[in-house]
Design an enzyme around this catalytic site. Structure first.
Site, PDB file in Angstrom:
ATOM      1  N   ASP A 215       1.054  -1.481  -0.352  1.00 17.76           N
ATOM      2  CA  ASP A 215      -0.207   0.104  -0.079  1.00 17.76           C
ATOM      3  C   ASP A 215       0.807   0.874   0.145  1.00 17.76           C
ATOM      4  O   ASP A 215       1.660   1.241   0.815  1.00 17.76           O
ATOM      5  CB  ASP A 215      -1.103   0.017   1.488  1.00 17.76           C
ATOM      6  N   HIS A 216       1.214   1.754  -0.585  1.00 16.39           N
ATOM      7  CA  HIS A 216       1.927   2.773  -1.100  1.00 16.39           C
ATOM      8  C   HIS A 216       2.160   4.132   0.229  1.00 16.39           C
ATOM      9  O   HIS A 216       3.150   4.815  -0.295  1.00 16.39           O
ATOM     10  CB  HIS A 216       2.332   3.335  -2.642  1.00 16.39           C
ATOM     11  N   HIS A 278      -5.866   2.495   0.711  1.00 16.40           N
ATOM     12  CA  HIS A 278      -5.167   3.766   1.117  1.00 16.40           C
ATOM     13  C   HIS A 278      -5.753   4.119   2.475  1.00 16.40           C
ATOM     14  O   HIS A 278      -5.261   5.534   3.715  1.00 16.40           O
ATOM     15  CB  HIS A 278      -4.749   5.134   0.438  1.00 16.40           C
TER      16      HIS A 278
END
Ligand code: BG6
Length: 536
Positions: A215-216, A278
């Site tokens: 999950d950047h 996110h």
């Protein structure tokens, strides 16, 4: 962090196999991030990359593409002296990902590269491909002996450290030299049931601690800073609860539209694309209890507790507290843009949402009764990810009596693209009169020393190499997040509002006003017109 010393030893030397090496993610994010790590001197000395993709490409052509990607997207200029050393580590294997023969050839190539680059068998398998390829790749890796098939899975809860060492022995007793790690991009499933099925297939081969679910947003500097700011400053932790906090707003707004991702986005929509991952991850960082230590599992355990405490909504509450939207034609920064339904690979009558706003509650002692407002959308006027913590007002005496309502104190985390922290206080305006006005204490991280602060993917790739999964989502986080959003998707499947219901370049559908009490609304984000006036 002394990064250089952490990846220099043999334990971290590895070969990284990127499946989908000609795709957008590899070009925009992975190659530039690897190059930045290389320029920072933190890549292991013994390291090489094998790009796997379907397109026919000579190795030299692949290296040229990597060069082009680095030149376009890296925060460092690609210099000639470093380039030779860096690009000499890139190899290409043309193949059909579903073709078992591919994996035999890959095995042969990896064996040769171990010798050439002095790597002791350690592997990172990076799945930068469409989700339908995830399971077949994992099965083929196991069938080719590039990963070990587990016999009978252990329970999800048991996360022993047995396999994270140098060699990995399966429960059958077969042995591979070195470690193997699997990096998997989102979306992890489409709902809870499909995520469970995907997880079962992957867990048949990899243990939980070998799986790095990206999950950047967790790799962004300011997301990591949330914990530091909360738990390393005396003035925040004591007031971080329902007694002092009025509400919390989490926004991730984008100016971009769906671009050329219509195929994927039509099946996802903003709920699955942004909220399930996110947005809920940001929420866990803001709402979690202090962990018992900074160990990976201690932190993830606390995040999981937040997800478990999310108050479920029944269909009626969903209709009331969750608003969706889809953009129509409009203008962004003066440029005309098409509506969602006119985008490539999008159906002309599509009911996919490109905007979601909701009010939710975390039902535990710390947060009971505090509304969390979450919104995300495409084609909004400003690109910004921010979290606004609004404190309760003081009793209406003294200055409040004299000057009427005073502006509430705010603490704003600016996650991206502006990185920093903003605190709004009430102070006396200089001069003879006791006039009170809000002022800002503004810490801008990017404006200070780190104008060139690392990209999220740099940190995440670096962590995969050293085997630290703190900034990756554990399976139970993924499952609980689906569990929270699935009922929304189910209610929405019954029918959509009249889409499009907001113009590109506006702040989303008007119905979102119903989430707030009379007079309430979203705080403006950095860069929004008039923000300085409101924020002080
Ligand atoms: C991705 C989504 O995960 O995040 C995209 O799939 C979205 O739709 C992107 O645009 C936003 O990321 P960032 O870092 O630009 O805020």
């Amino acid at each position: 962090m002394d990064r250089a010393s952490q990846l220099s030893d043999r334990q971290n030397s590895c070969l990284m196999v990127i499946f989908g090496a000609t795709g957008d993610l590899a070009n925009r994010k992975l190659f530039p991030a690897l190059y930045s790590l290389f320029r920072d001197g933190v890549l292991p000395e013994h390291f090489a990359v094998v790009g796997v993709a379907r397109r026919e490409k000579a190795p030299e052509e692949f290296r040229r593409d990597v060069w082009e990607a680095v030149r376009r997207y890296s925060r460092f200029e690609a210099g000639d002296e470093t380039w030779r050393d860096f690009s000499g580590r890139f190899y290409y294997l043309r193949s059909d990902l579903r073709e078992p023969g591919t994996y035999g050839r890959l095995k042969g190539l990896l064996g040769e590269l171990d010798e050439r680059h002095g790597v002791p068998g350690n592997r990172i398998y990076y799945l930068a491909v469409a989700p339908e390829h995830f399971s077949p790749i994992v099965e083929n890796l196991a069938a080719a002996g590039l990963a070990v098939i587990r016999q009978g899975s252990r329970g999800e809860g048991s996360r022993g450290a047995a396999e994270s060492g140098d060699g990995r022995e399966s429960e059958q007793g077969s042995h591979l030299p070195g470690w193997q790690r699997l990096v998997i991009e989102k979306p992890f499933g489409h709902d809870l049931a499909s995520a469970e099925s995907l997880n079962r297939q992957i867990r048949a081969v990899f243990d939980e601690e070998q799986i790095f679910r990206i999950d950047h947003y967790l790799g962004k500097e300011m997301t990591q800073n949330i914990m530091v700011i909360r738990f390393a400053n005396a003035f925040f932790e004591p007031v971080w609860n329902r007694r002092f906090i009025e509400s919390i707003q989490i926004t991730s707004s984008e100016t971009g539209g769906v671009e050329d991702r219509g195929n994927y986005y039509e099946k996802a929509g903003a709920l699955r694309d942004m909220v399930q991952n996110h947005m809920l991850q940001l929420l866990t960082m803001i709402a979690m209890e202090p962990p018992s230590s900074l160990q990976t599992e201690a932190i993830r355990d606390e995040k999981v507790k937040v997800l478990r405490s999310l108050k479920p909504m029944d269909p009626e509450e969903i209709r009331k507290n969750v608003v969706r939207g889809q953009y129509g034609a409009g203008a962004i920064k003066g440029q005309k843009v098409a509506g969602y339904r006119q985008e490539p690979k999008v159906g002309p009558a599509s009911d996919t949402e490109t905007f979601v706003a909701m009010k939710l509650f975390v039902e535990n002692f710390r947060w009971a009764g505090v509304p969390f407002y979450v919104r995300t959308g495409k084609r909004l006027p400003v690109k910004a990810t921010e979290i606004v913590v609004q404190f309760k007002s003081l009793p209406e005496i003294l200055y409040f009596k004299e000057y009427g309502k005073l502006a509430p104190n705010l603490l704003v985390f600016r996650v991206s693209p502006q990185e920093g922290l903003f605190v709004r206080l009430n102070t006396k305006k200089p001069g003879t009169e006791d006039f009170i006005a809000p002022v800002a204490m503004d810490f801008c991280q990017k404006c200070e020393a780190e104008a060139n602060s690392p990209e999220a993917y740099e940190r995440l790739l670096f962590d995969v190499m050293r085997g630290d999964s703190t900034l990756f989502t554990r399976w139970d986080e993924v499952a609980l997040a689906w569990n929270f959003v699935d009922p929304m998707a189910r209610v929405w499947a019954e029918g959509a509002p009249a889409f499009p219901n907001y113009a590109a370049g506006s702040w989303g559908p008007e119905e979102q006003a119903r989430l707030f009490e009379a007079g309430g609304g979203w705080w403006p984000v950095y860069g929004q017109e008039g923000a300085e006036k409101v924020l002080g």
